[in-house]
Design a protein around this motif. Structure first.
Motif: not given
Length: 161
Positions: A39-43, A45, A47, A92, A116
């Motif tokens: 999940d790349t939206s997590l800080a 993680t 990039k 989504h 993703f």
């Protein structure tokens, strides 16, 4: 057969083509057992950086713009801040242990791409099951990709080089 090393980040691109407008579409992308979605939206993680030969373009806009909110000559007028931004029909994404499911409430005709990131975790050779898409309220409209195989190997240790 696709080959990666354990620990590699892998970008998975899903390309969907439709010859007409569709509504309420779901696309399921099964992951081989040696991959896990990231999940790349997590800080927390890391990039995935693009390779030098990968096409790159800055997306978004400068909130301040040029002087007085203008960029370029005064005759051109203000630049539309969304002109170079990326629009996607996919609204989504569900990341599960063994698959990623992508949803689109409205899918215009044409070719659409979503991507993703997954991490290669466990060495071995795995079956790459086909991705499948269907309309949620019209299950007779569906499609799938081709399958294949996927290999993850241990990287060569620095001491062995």
């Amino acid at each position: 057969s696709l080959k990666f090393f354990a620990g590699d980040l892998v970008r998975i691109r899903v390309r969907i083509a439709s010859n007409q407008e569709r509504h309420w579409a779901a696309f399921e992308v099964p992951l081989p057992a040696g991959l896990e979605p990231v999940d790349t939206s997590l800080a927390t993680t890391a990039k995935l950086v693009g390779s030098p030969d990968e096409e790159q373009r800055d997306v978004g806009y400068d909130a301040e713009g040029g002087e007085d909110g203008y960029e370029g000559d005064a005759e051109e007028g203000p630049v539309n801040p969304w002109m170079f931004s990326f629009w996607s029909p996919f609204n989504h994404v569900e990341m599960r242990d063994n698959r990623v499911v992508i949803f689109a409430d409205h899918l215009p005709p044409g070719v659409h791409v979503s991507s993703f990131v997954a991490r290669a975790t466990t060495p071995g050779v795995y079956v790459l099951k086909p991705a499948r898409g269907e309309l949620m309220y019209e299950p007779e409209v569906w499609g799938r990709s081709e399958g294949g195989s996927f290999e993850i190997s241990l990287p060569t240790p620095v001491s062995a080089r």
